[in-house]
Design a protein around this motif. Structure first.
Motif, mmCIF file in Angstrom:
data_model
loop_
_atom_site.group_PDB
_atom_site.id
_atom_site.type_symbol
_atom_site.label_atom_id
_atom_site.label_comp_id
_atom_site.label_asym_id
_atom_site.label_seq_id
_atom_site.Cartn_x
_atom_site.Cartn_y
_atom_site.Cartn_z
ATOM 1 N N PRO A 121 -37.356 -2.743 1.919
ATOM 2 C CA PRO A 121 -36.883 -3.783 2.165
ATOM 3 C C PRO A 121 -37.019 -4.932 2.651
ATOM 4 O O PRO A 121 -36.975 -5.689 2.685
ATOM 5 N N ASP A 140 -33.909 -1.654 7.073
ATOM 6 C CA ASP A 140 -33.306 -2.804 5.985
ATOM 7 C C ASP A 140 -33.125 -3.919 6.224
ATOM 8 O O ASP A 140 -32.232 -4.086 6.900
ATOM 9 N N ARG A 141 -33.837 -5.196 6.203
ATOM 10 C CA ARG A 141 -33.500 -6.889 6.302
ATOM 11 C C ARG A 141 -32.349 -7.584 5.749
ATOM 12 O O ARG A 141 -30.971 -7.932 6.376
ATOM 13 N N ARG A 142 -31.617 -6.131 4.476
ATOM 14 C CA ARG A 142 -30.692 -6.695 3.530
ATOM 15 C C ARG A 142 -29.291 -6.625 4.518
ATOM 16 O O ARG A 142 -28.718 -6.933 3.866
ATOM 17 N N THR A 197 -35.364 -0.511 -4.312
ATOM 18 C CA THR A 197 -34.718 -0.434 -2.476
ATOM 19 C C THR A 197 -36.191 -0.923 -1.355
ATOM 20 O O THR A 197 -35.669 -0.607 -0.046
#
Length: 166
Positions: free
Chosen positions: A43, A114-116, A41
């Protein structure tokens, strides 16, 4: 009444060894599971190379001064659709208030945590000085809206604003 006597089993070295191995096995197992979840998880980082970002910093300052000197008026509007998408409309005007045509605008919805989850929005000019694009599915919550306007292959405008999408 008969008395029943109970004699406990002796606490042997084998029992102690088993309890120690079981205890540390549980601790190590829990740590491994927590590490796996933390890594999955994660990021990521804000910048991939702090050294490269520091080298580009003076250029960013000069670009910000140039942008302020141009005194452009760029307004962005985000409209949520019933399907969970968002439409982004940008209106660009020069320092005299005239609409600016021929720019290439790009937008990006960035999740602060969260860059995703980031989503790029390609903006097309739909009218003189009006650029529009959409993100098909975007979750509700806080986002950073990053707008970049280019002309002749050079970045002319950059802004980052926090928006709340319901």
């Amino acid at each position: 009444m008969d008395r029943v006597s109970y004699t406990p089993k002796p606490f042997t070295g084998r029992t102690v060894l088993f309890l120690l191995v079981a205890f540390f096995g549980v601790v190590i197992g829990v740590n491994l599971v927590m590490m796996k979840f933390a890594i999955q998880t994660l990021p990521g980082t804000e910048v991939d190379s702090a050294y490269s970002a520091s080298l580009a910093y003076e250029g960013e300052i000069a670009a910000a001064h140039d942008q302020n000197a141009r005194k452009w008026q760029v307004d962005a509007h985000v409209q949520r659709g019933p399907d969970g998408g968002a439409t982004l409309q940008v209106e660009a005007r020069d320092n005299n208030g005239r609409p600016m045509s021929g720019l290439k605008f790009q937008g990006r919805f960035e999740r602060p945590t969260d860059r995703r989850a980031d989503q790029a929005v390609t903006l097309a000019e739909t009218g003189i000085g009006i650029y529009r694009g959409s993100a098909p599915l975007i979750a509700p919550g806080q986002w950073d809206l990053v707008l970049q306007g280019d002309a002749a292959g050079r970045r002319m405008f950059l802004s980052k604003n926090r928006v709340l999408l319901n």
